[in-house]
Design an enzyme around this catalytic site. Sequence first.
Site, mmCIF file in Angstrom:
data_model
loop_
_atom_site.group_PDB
_atom_site.id
_atom_site.type_symbol
_atom_site.label_atom_id
_atom_site.label_comp_id
_atom_site.label_asym_id
_atom_site.label_seq_id
_atom_site.Cartn_x
_atom_site.Cartn_y
_atom_site.Cartn_z
ATOM 1 C CG ASN A 52 -7.582 -1.388 8.981
ATOM 2 O OD1 ASN A 52 -7.971 -0.306 9.406
ATOM 3 N ND2 ASN A 52 -6.371 -1.572 8.489
ATOM 4 N NE ARG A 60 -4.372 -0.129 11.877
ATOM 5 C CZ ARG A 60 -4.252 0.886 11.029
ATOM 6 N NH1 ARG A 60 -5.120 1.043 10.052
ATOM 7 N NH2 ARG A 60 -3.266 1.737 11.154
ATOM 8 N NE ARG A 74 0.319 10.347 7.414
ATOM 9 C CZ ARG A 74 0.181 9.050 7.685
ATOM 10 N NH1 ARG A 74 1.240 8.315 8.016
ATOM 11 N NH2 ARG A 74 -0.995 8.481 7.641
ATOM 12 C CD GLU A 132 -0.193 -3.549 10.222
ATOM 13 O OE1 GLU A 132 0.031 -3.554 8.996
ATOM 14 O OE2 GLU A 132 -0.500 -2.523 10.849
ATOM 15 C CG ASN A 175 1.270 4.840 0.633
ATOM 16 O OD1 ASN A 175 1.939 5.809 0.259
ATOM 17 N ND2 ASN A 175 0.362 4.268 -0.121
HETATM 18 P P1 ADP Z 1 0.407 0.765 3.144
HETATM 19 O O1 ADP Z 1 1.266 1.547 4.075
HETATM 20 O O2 ADP Z 1 -0.638 1.601 2.461
HETATM 21 O O3 ADP Z 1 -0.080 -0.557 3.691
HETATM 22 P P2 ADP Z 1 2.281 -0.823 1.631
HETATM 23 O O4 ADP Z 1 2.908 -1.409 2.855
HETATM 24 O O5 ADP Z 1 1.561 -1.731 0.708
HETATM 25 O O6 ADP Z 1 1.373 0.430 1.945
HETATM 26 O O7 ADP Z 1 3.462 -0.114 0.815
HETATM 27 C C1 ADP Z 1 3.218 0.647 -0.312
HETATM 28 C C2 ADP Z 1 4.550 1.126 -0.870
HETATM 29 O O8 ADP Z 1 5.357 -0.012 -1.172
HETATM 30 C C3 ADP Z 1 4.424 1.935 -2.150
HETATM 31 O O9 ADP Z 1 5.256 3.074 -2.096
HETATM 32 C C4 ADP Z 1 4.946 0.968 -3.191
HETATM 33 O O10 ADP Z 1 5.534 1.645 -4.275
HETATM 34 C C5 ADP Z 1 6.001 0.228 -2.416
HETATM 35 N N1 ADP Z 1 6.400 -1.010 -3.093
HETATM 36 C C6 ADP Z 1 5.691 -2.124 -3.322
HETATM 37 N N2 ADP Z 1 6.415 -3.005 -4.078
HETATM 38 C C7 ADP Z 1 7.611 -2.412 -4.319
HETATM 39 C C8 ADP Z 1 8.801 -2.776 -5.033
HETATM 40 N N3 ADP Z 1 8.899 -3.947 -5.658
HETATM 41 N N4 ADP Z 1 9.819 -1.902 -5.075
HETATM 42 C C9 ADP Z 1 9.736 -0.708 -4.453
HETATM 43 N N5 ADP Z 1 8.665 -0.298 -3.771
HETATM 44 C C10 ADP Z 1 7.608 -1.129 -3.695
#
Ligand code: ADP
Length: 415
Positions: free
Chosen positions: A7, A99, A250, A396, A220
Site C-alpha cells: 500500500n 492497493r 478533512r 483490508e 483517520n
Molecule cells: P487510518 O484511517 O489512518 O488507518 P485508524 O483506523 O488507525 O487510522 O484510526 C485512527 C483513529 O483511531 C485516531 O483518531 C485514533 O485516535 C483513533 N483511536 C484509536 N484507538 C482509540 C481509542 N481507544 N479510543 C478512541 N479513539 C481511538
Amino acid sequence: MNILVLNCGSSSLKFQVIETDLDLIKEEKDKQLAKGIIERIGGQALITMQTSGRSQTKQAAPLRDHRAALDYLLRWIVSAEANIATVRSLGDIHAVGHRVVHGGEKFTRSVVIDDDVIKGIEDCIDLAPLHNPANLKGIQAARELFGTGVPQVVVFDTSFHTTMPEVSYLYAIPYQLYRRHKIRRYGFHGTSHRYVAYRYRQLSKKKRDDVHIITLHLGNGCSVCAVKGGNSIDTSMGMTPLAGLVMGTRSGDIDPSVHEFLMHKEGMSIQEVDTLLNKQSGLLGLSGLTNDMRDLLDEEREHQDRRSKLAIDVFCHRIRHYVGAYLAEMGGADAVVFTGGIGENSPVIRQRIVTGLEFLGIQLDQESNASMVGGKEGEIAAKNARVSAWVIPTNEELLIARDTVRCIKNAPRRW
Ligand code: ADP
C-alpha cells in the site's frame, strides 16, 4: 502462496506478507507472516518491521524513492533477521497485491496487472492526483524488482462502490460534465466496507443477498456505506475522499460556495482552500488541538475542553445524519457495523453516535459495547434492539491477499 501486499502513499510504503490460498481462504486459515511500514521515503526513511509473533524493529536509512524502499523491504523479508520460516529467498514470494485508490468507472473488480491495467490506472490520475501516482510507483518498483515471472494484482478502493445506482452517484450539475469528465461520486474505503460486510455475513450466517447493513469505517479517514443485498448502494465519500463525514483533518460535507467565500475573504488560492479542507479541518480544525480522537476524549474528560467536546459532537452528529439517511434509502437495515481505529476501539463514541436513535430500533448493550475493544469482534446491540449493532475489525490487507490469489487462479470472488 505467500503474497506480498503493498500500500504505497506519496512518501510511505505499508506492507504485509500473508500466506493464503483457495483452500486456506475456505478454512479461514490464512496467516499473516510479517508486516511493517516505511515512512518518509525521499529522505532519511523510518522503517518499522515486524515478523508475526515477534517484537517490532525500528531502523532508519536513506531511501530516495519507492524502488529503493521496496528493495530495502525485500532484503529484510528474506533476511535472517526477519526469520520468516517459509520465506528464505525472493522466489518464496509468489505474487504481489497492490492497493490502488482510484479505479474510476473502469475497474469494477480486482485485476491482474498488465500494460492495459497500468494505462487504466494512469487514466484515473486526474481523479486522484495525489494517490494514484504513488500507487503506480509501487507497481513499477515491484515490476522492476520481481520481473514478469511474479504475477501482480491490483485491488481498488472504489470497486466495491461501482454497484451504486445513478441516483446515488450523480451530482446535480450539468449532465455533460459527468459525460465529459466523469465527475460523480465514486466512494472509497471499498476494501474495508466489503471486508466488513463479508465478515458480518459469516458471523450472522446469512446469504450474501440477505446482507442489509450500514457499515461505518471510522479511522483517520471516515466513511459510511449502505450495503443492500450485499452490494454498496450508497456511500458518503464522493469524487474524492473529502466528502461525507467529519474526519481527522478533512471537513467532510461542506457548501461548495465556501471555497469562493474563503478565497475572497482570506485571500487564499483555490489550492490553499483545498489544503485547508483536507489537512486543517475536521476534528483538528474544530478542536484547534488534534486530529486524534483519543486525545480529544482525554481533553474533554480531564479538562472539560469546550472545543474538543464540540469537535466530538459534530463528528457524531454527522454520522447520525448519514445513518438516518441510509436507513431511509435502504428501507431499513438489519445492522450497523463499526470498524476503523475509532469504530473498533471507542465504546464512548459508539454510544454517543447511537444516542437518540432508539426510536429507529438502534440501542447498544452497555456491557458488550464496553468490552468490544482492541481488535475484538462481536455483537453489541441490546437484547430487544430491532436493528443489531456489531464491531468488526477491518482487514483490508487480508482481502487484498485473498483477491490476489483468486485473480491469479481465476476463482470466483463475489466478495
Ligand atoms: P487510518 O484511517 O489512518 O488507518 P485508524 O483506523 O488507525 O487510522 O484510526 C485512527 C483513529 O483511531 C485516531 O483518531 C485514533 O485516535 C483513533 N483511536 C484509536 N484507538 C482509540 C481509542 N481507544 N479510543 C478512541 N479513539 C481511538
